[in-house]
Design a protein around this motif. Structure first.
Motif, mmCIF file in Angstrom:
data_model
loop_
_atom_site.group_PDB
_atom_site.id
_atom_site.type_symbol
_atom_site.label_atom_id
_atom_site.label_comp_id
_atom_site.label_asym_id
_atom_site.label_seq_id
_atom_site.Cartn_x
_atom_site.Cartn_y
_atom_site.Cartn_z
ATOM 1 N N GLN A 5 0.926 -1.209 -0.149
ATOM 2 C CA GLN A 5 -0.057 -0.049 -0.097
ATOM 3 C C GLN A 5 0.809 1.239 -0.010
ATOM 4 O OE1 GLN A 5 -2.988 -0.497 3.325
ATOM 5 N NE2 GLN A 5 -4.046 -1.861 2.023
ATOM 6 N N GLU A 6 1.792 1.388 -1.103
ATOM 7 C CA GLU A 6 2.880 2.251 -1.047
ATOM 8 C C GLU A 6 2.878 2.943 -2.369
ATOM 9 O OE1 GLU A 6 6.668 2.203 1.019
ATOM 10 O OE2 GLU A 6 6.984 1.395 -1.036
ATOM 11 N N THR A 7 2.754 4.141 -2.367
ATOM 12 C CA THR A 7 3.185 4.746 -3.868
ATOM 13 C C THR A 7 4.678 5.040 -4.143
ATOM 14 O OG1 THR A 7 0.759 6.154 -3.533
ATOM 15 C CG2 THR A 7 2.657 7.210 -5.123
ATOM 16 N N TYR A 8 4.916 4.922 -5.417
ATOM 17 C CA TYR A 8 6.123 4.989 -5.815
ATOM 18 C C TYR A 8 6.331 5.899 -7.090
ATOM 19 C CZ TYR A 8 5.343 1.337 -9.027
ATOM 20 O OH TYR A 8 4.892 0.669 -10.178
ATOM 21 N N HIS B 180 -3.817 -0.817 -17.923
ATOM 22 C CA HIS B 180 -2.791 -0.095 -17.119
ATOM 23 C C HIS B 180 -2.796 1.478 -17.569
ATOM 24 C CE1 HIS B 180 -1.121 -4.072 -15.795
ATOM 25 N NE2 HIS B 180 -0.873 -3.120 -14.627
ATOM 26 N N GLN B 181 -3.175 2.195 -16.725
ATOM 27 C CA GLN B 181 -3.052 3.482 -16.897
ATOM 28 C C GLN B 181 -2.195 4.318 -16.090
ATOM 29 O OE1 GLN B 181 -6.643 5.906 -17.210
ATOM 30 N NE2 GLN B 181 -6.487 5.732 -19.370
ATOM 31 N N HIS B 182 -1.215 5.096 -16.431
ATOM 32 C CA HIS B 182 -0.358 5.759 -15.421
ATOM 33 C C HIS B 182 -0.304 7.331 -15.427
ATOM 34 C CE1 HIS B 182 1.775 1.957 -14.258
ATOM 35 N NE2 HIS B 182 1.900 1.665 -15.640
ATOM 36 N N LYS B 183 0.026 8.058 -14.359
ATOM 37 C CA LYS B 183 0.079 9.423 -14.415
ATOM 38 C C LYS B 183 1.616 9.637 -14.540
ATOM 39 C CE LYS B 183 -1.170 13.197 -11.460
ATOM 40 N NZ LYS B 183 -1.693 13.571 -10.007
ATOM 41 N N ALA B 184 1.892 10.658 -15.406
ATOM 42 C CA ALA B 184 3.453 10.892 -15.573
ATOM 43 C C ALA B 184 3.362 12.428 -15.106
ATOM 44 C CB ALA B 184 3.886 10.714 -16.894
ATOM 45 N N LEU B 185 4.353 12.745 -14.313
ATOM 46 C CA LEU B 185 4.402 14.140 -13.821
ATOM 47 C C LEU B 185 5.772 14.570 -13.293
ATOM 48 C CD1 LEU B 185 3.036 14.140 -9.893
ATOM 49 C CD2 LEU B 185 3.564 12.096 -11.319
ATOM 50 N N TRP B 186 5.619 15.941 -13.380
ATOM 51 C CA TRP B 186 7.188 16.544 -12.882
ATOM 52 C C TRP B 186 7.264 16.577 -11.448
ATOM 53 C CZ3 TRP B 186 10.930 17.718 -15.983
ATOM 54 C CH2 TRP B 186 10.742 17.692 -17.414
ATOM 55 N N GLU C 123 11.978 16.160 -3.076
ATOM 56 C CA GLU C 123 11.038 15.267 -2.445
ATOM 57 C C GLU C 123 11.581 13.881 -2.349
ATOM 58 O OE1 GLU C 123 7.645 15.923 -1.660
ATOM 59 O OE2 GLU C 123 8.111 18.117 -1.967
ATOM 60 N N PHE C 124 12.360 13.495 -3.243
ATOM 61 C CA PHE C 124 13.104 12.095 -3.183
ATOM 62 C C PHE C 124 14.232 12.059 -2.277
ATOM 63 C CE2 PHE C 124 11.246 12.300 -7.657
ATOM 64 C CZ PHE C 124 10.238 11.303 -7.692
ATOM 65 N N LYS C 125 14.991 13.180 -2.308
ATOM 66 C CA LYS C 125 16.137 13.234 -1.573
ATOM 67 C C LYS C 125 15.606 13.359 -0.120
ATOM 68 C CE LYS C 125 19.351 14.802 -4.904
ATOM 69 N NZ LYS C 125 20.527 15.832 -5.241
ATOM 70 N N GLY D 108 13.253 11.908 1.108
ATOM 71 C CA GLY D 108 12.653 10.758 1.650
ATOM 72 C C GLY D 108 11.162 10.813 1.876
ATOM 73 N N LYS D 109 10.644 11.953 1.359
ATOM 74 C CA LYS D 109 9.173 12.236 1.578
ATOM 75 C C LYS D 109 8.573 11.339 0.480
ATOM 76 C CE LYS D 109 5.537 15.789 1.334
ATOM 77 N NZ LYS D 109 5.046 17.195 1.081
ATOM 78 N N LEU D 110 8.917 11.145 -0.635
ATOM 79 C CA LEU D 110 8.411 10.411 -1.743
ATOM 80 C C LEU D 110 9.619 9.350 -2.302
ATOM 81 C CD1 LEU D 110 7.079 13.047 -4.200
ATOM 82 C CD2 LEU D 110 5.723 11.684 -2.392
ATOM 83 N N ARG D 111 9.035 8.366 -2.615
ATOM 84 C CA ARG D 111 9.878 7.079 -3.084
ATOM 85 C C ARG D 111 10.273 6.994 -4.456
ATOM 86 N NH1 ARG D 111 8.716 1.033 -3.029
ATOM 87 N NH2 ARG D 111 10.418 -0.031 -3.146
ATOM 88 N N LEU D 112 11.484 7.098 -5.028
ATOM 89 C CA LEU D 112 11.992 6.739 -6.400
ATOM 90 C C LEU D 112 12.539 5.512 -6.331
ATOM 91 C CD1 LEU D 112 12.405 8.276 -8.971
ATOM 92 C CD2 LEU D 112 14.616 8.929 -8.190
#
Length: 143
Positions: free
Chosen positions: A32-35, A115-121, A126-128, A130-134
């Protein structure tokens, strides 16, 4: 991210615009994790990884790439939805030919019918932080 039980060879493109990168948003239902991950895809037999990168961007978001520069290879062994995966990722730095992609906030694209995906800037900070997971995490070394 299917085809488990095999080593997949992928070509992914890191596209920067100042302090942000262009990625797609995915969701891992078991954890249950967004990446977030760079766009690109599988290398077909007889195809170079650079040709695969260009083909995948054309197929997925109808984008042409320029200033393509090889960064390196990442071996990624991971678990996704309780299944082990193994990838060899040929990583490229590149730019969009069409400046309209830099103006977009986000776009929806289809990898397949289901399979649909959302691409975004996304801001690199946010990655460095650790708030978001790359994924894979080794991408951070190229940013």
């Amino acid at each position: 991210m299917s085809k488990f039980g095999k080593i997949r060879v992928l070509a992914l493109g890191l596209i920067r615009d100042g302090e942000r990168i262009f990625v797609y948003e995915g969701y891992e239902s078991v954890k249950q994790e967004t990446y977030y991950r760079a766009l690109g895809g599988g290398v077909d037999f007889g195809e170079t990884s650079q040709a695969a990168l260009q083909r995948e961007f054309q197929e997925e978001i109808q984008a042409e790439l320029t200033n393509i520069k090889y960064l390196g290879s990442i071996e990624n062994i991971f678990t996704f939805n309780d299944q082990q995966g193994h990838e060899i990722i040929q990583t490229y730095e590149c730019d969009f030919v069409d400046s309209k992609f830099y103006q977009l906030e986000s776009l929806i694209f289809s990898e397949s019918k289901n399979h649909q995906h959302k691409a975004l800037w996304v801001d690199i900070a946010e990655f460095k932080s650790g708030k978001l997971r790359l994924v894979p995490g080794e991408f951070l070394t190229y940013l």
